[in-house]
Design an enzyme around this catalytic site. Structure first.
Site: not given
Lengths: 557, 173, 67
Positions: A232, A381, A442-443, A228
């Protein structure tokens, strides 16, 4: 006279970093197009549904890890050099970190791309989260380790310049751009320690066959220790641009230097100890730490919400200086015809939307609705894929003349590019979010399952698939625009006569803030303490029963 | 430190928003029973021997009481057992406790469009309880990438009225 | 409509040559009413969307994990 004339050595280094970043962006972006068409069943001719996962791994690694890291090291080298007013201390050292990062990237990319070559005997379709026991070729992990270590050395290079500067300026406040670089990299050192331990201590020996079994939960937890904060690491360089350059592009000045420093301190303190929010659905992580992550993650909204105010007010300052007025009408007075401004502003708008879906992800139980669904790529995204990527592309338009001494080529295309990206991302992202609410995972190369009918809350599945496909194509067109502008400027840009590279001082400068904001030791100490509180007990528990147990056998992919 | 009064106001509103979100989540968690996996401390298993484990060697539905059944489920490349080759049949409006693990790689368990969502990690047992309110068919998707045929890993849960629930297929304790 | 990115005269107060209506606004004069309006609208939007998603999209779509 501009950056390239004052600091030719640094300019060459920055350009080299940017070139690697843009090559990764081009390949990774093309992979994104393949995925958008394949997932939606619009066109499945590029790769098979099995090779899709090689492509997906390439997309994630080349964009989220390679493009970002190289662009950031380039951007930060520029910022440190211009605010420390020093060339890099030792050219050999600077190029050695660059070369190490490039060698690492080539190794990792080779392992991934070999998966698309039949008979190569090598593959690494483990996605960019590379959760074991899925196992890729050892080159994949060794390359990643070199990339990270190279980035650590880059930071060392900047601290070296900072120390030299500090010796000459014992009482001065740290210039804002260098301040932001330092705080980003302090955070990066703390969080990337997790992934470095995971890769070097666990995954490399295991992928080489030195140890046979692996405990899947421990590396997964170490990955999210890093995973995570890495967002940043992508975002703070965009903030660096929004705080230090965007106000000027808007025709104004940064509203508050002190609050900028406070925001960066918040990110240093809170980025790492919240990784558990990626493990809300996991067994083996106690509820206590999930609750801790819930609270800390929502608290980290604060510095981003503060950023919204400071950045928007700096833009408003520009708009009002340009004659804008009213509560909302002032936005019309902003320079919507200048590509660098437009890209940053549109990236900021998309970040506001991505911020909302991130608040949902962070919120413990509602995350069960969207965890590992298309909602998640819809979210990131907007954040890394636009707030970061579009800001990087836009600021390239402003930086290139300073780095090359050449005029930007194809200005019309450069202006069309951020608008095109914005439209493409609006189409793709809204549809991915809505598919996620319906439970589309997803994926996955073929999300249409024989036995499952999705209950779609808004719109239809076909309409959303078309939006993803058309959005993906539009984004790819915007990417081509960008590459043409950059390539054209590099190879055919006219010599620039009067490069606009000045940045006006903030309205409220560092003299309005207490010096404690610049106390690096203090803030690192608090950050480390928070990480220890969050991670020492759970990690100790996972390690105590044996580093590699309960162990599962590797599953090569 | 110079902070404009509008900015002070905004920081106040931001803190309010953060507190509000935390409040909503905790309200949902405690009052509305919207929870997450990991509340019950699950035991660990050895993934290399779990297929001969006492419970997981016989995956399926077991009865605890008239209002409580439990499901032992194995997720493996690329099926759910039970769930994939035959649907998992369960009674509606009855407390169901799932116990899931994997012998090979990580998998996911998702009932699309609902709040049922868990990561299945070799070595750990994912445990959670739920109630299916309606007698109808629900899908199961593996939403954690698990290898080349990941996109084929799916299953089905047939929820039937409790009166029609056939207990002859239960696994004996 | 595009202003040359790099050919603008380098003036510290702004990226473009002073045009009609352009002026310097100092820290003491600057009252960011527009920012308050924009961020305030965002605040309301966040609350409404969050509540909608939480209580309508999520809470009404059973089954949920109850323990």
């Amino acid at each position: 006279m501009t950056f390239v004339n004052h600091y030719p050595k640094a300019a060459r280094l920055v350009k080299a970093n940017f070139i690697v970043a843009f090559v990764a962006l081009a390949i990774g972006g093309f992979f994104g197009l393949i995925q958008a068409l394949h997932r939606t069943d619009v066109f499945r001719g590029f790769v098979s549904s099995v090779e899709y996962y090689d492509v997906l791994t390439g997309h994630g690694v080349l964009l989220a890890l390679v493009f970002t890291t190289f662009f950031i090291t380039g951007l930060y080298q520029w910022g440190v050099t211009r605010t420390m007013e020093r060339e890099p201390e030792n050219t050999t050292f600077s190029w050695s970190w660059f070369v190490m990062m490039v060698v690492g990237t080539v190794m990792t990319a080779t392992a991934i791309l070999a998966g698309l070559v039949p008979g190569s005997g090598m593959s690494a379709a483990v996605l960019y989260t590379f959760y074991p026991p899925l196992q890729g070729h050892p080159l994949f992990y060794i390359g990643l380790a070199l990339l990270v270590v190279g980035s650590w050395m880059a930071g060392g290079d900047w601290f070296w310049s900072y120390r030299k500067w500090r010796a000459n300026n014992p009482d001065a406040r740290i210039p804002l751009q260098t301040y932001m670089v330092i705080f980003t990299w302090l955070m990066w050192y703390i969080c990337s320690l997790g992934v470095a331990l995971e890769v070097v201590v666990l995954l490399i020996p295991w992928s080489l066959g030195i140890v046979q079994k692996i405990d899947p939960l421990l590396p997964r937890t170490l990955f999210w220790f890093f995973g995570h904060a890495v967002v940043y690491f992508w975002l703070l360089p965009a903030y660096f641009v929004w705080y230090s350059i965007l106000p000027k592009l808007s025709g104004g000045r940064l509203f508050s230097d002190p609050l900028t420093r406070v925001v960066f301190i918040f990110f240093l303190l809170l980025s790492t100890p919240i990784g558990y929010h990626h493990q809300y659905a996991d067994p083996g992580i106690s509820l206590v730490y999930k609750m801790w992550a819930l609270i800390m993650t929502l608290v980290i909204l604060l510095p981003s919400l503060m950023t919204a105010f400071t950045v928007i007010s700096s833009m408003e300052h520009g708009a009002r200086q340009r004659g804008g007025s009213g509560y909302f009408a002032w936005m019309g007075a902003l320079p919507w015809g200048r590509p660098a401004f437009v890209g940053c502003a549109l990236a900021g708008i998309m970040f506001a939307a991505g911020g909302f879906s991130g608040m949902i992800n962070a919120s413990l139980n509602i995350d069960m609705l969207v965890h590992n669904t298309a909602w998640i790529p819809g979210h990131f995204h907007l954040t890394v894929g636009t707030a970061t990527a579009l800001t990087f592309m836009a600021i390239t338009y402003w930086l290139l003349p300073q780095l090359t001494g050449k005029e930007l080529k194809f200005k019309g295309l450069a202006l069309a590019q951020p608008y095109t990206w914005f439209i493409g991302m609006t189409l793709m992202s809204n549809a991915l979010h809505r598919q996620g609410l319906a439970g589309v995972p997803r994926r996955v190369s073929e999300p249409e399952y024989a036995g499952i009918s999705y209950d779609v809350p808004f719109g239809t599945m076909a309409e959303m698939n078309w939006q993803v496909a058309i959005g993906g194509i539009t984004l790819f067109v915007a990417l081509i625009f960008f590459l043409v502008v950059v390539g054209g400027t590099f190879w055919a840009g006219a010599p620039a006569t009067n490069v606009d590279d000045t940045i006006p001082p903030p309205l409220s400068g560092p003299e309005h803030s207490p010096k404690v904001l610049d106390n690096l030791k203090l803030w690192v100490g608090v950050a480390v303490a928070l990480v220890l509180i969050a991670y020492s007990l759970p990690l100790a528990e996972m390690v105590m029963d044996g580093l590699f147990s309960p162990g599962a056998f590797p599953a090569p992919v | 430190m110079h902070v404009h009064r509008f900015e002070k106001l905004w920081i106040g509103l931001s803190l309010l928003l953060i507190a509000g979100f935390i409040g909503i989540v905790l309200f949902g968690f405690t009052v509305m029973d919207l929870k997450v996996p990991g509340i019950e401390e699950g035991r660990q298993v050895d993934p290399t021997t779990v297929l001969s484990d006492e419970e997981f060697s016989r995956p399926g539905v077991r009865k605890i009481s008239d209002d409580h059944y439990e499901v032992y489920m194995i997720a493996q490349q690329f099926i759910f057992r039970p769930g994939s080759t035959q649907p998992l049949t369960l009674p509606a409006n009855t407390r169901i406790t799932f116990h899931m693990t994997a012998p090979d790689v990580m998998h996911g368990f998702e009932v699309p469009g609902s709040g049922l969502n868990a990561t299945i990690i070799p070595g750990q047992i994912a445990t959670f309880s739920t109630r299916f309110p309606e007698a109808k068919s629900y899908g199961i998707i593996c939403h954690q990438y698990c290898g080349a045929a990941h996109h084929n890993m799916q299953g089905k849960i047939n929820v039937v009225p409790p009166s029609e629930f056939d207990e002859s297929n239960l696994i004996s304790q | 409509m595009s202003t040359p990115e790099s050919a603008a005269p380098g003036k510290a107060s702004g990226p473009e040559a002073p045009s009609e209506g352009s002026k310097e606004i100092s820290l003491d004069e600057f009252e960011p009413y527009g920012t308050l309006a924009v961020t305030g609208s965002y605040f309301v939007l966040l609350l409404v969307l969050y509540a909608l998603l939480y209580f309508v999209e999520f809470a009404t779509h059973a089954p949920h994990i109850i323990d």
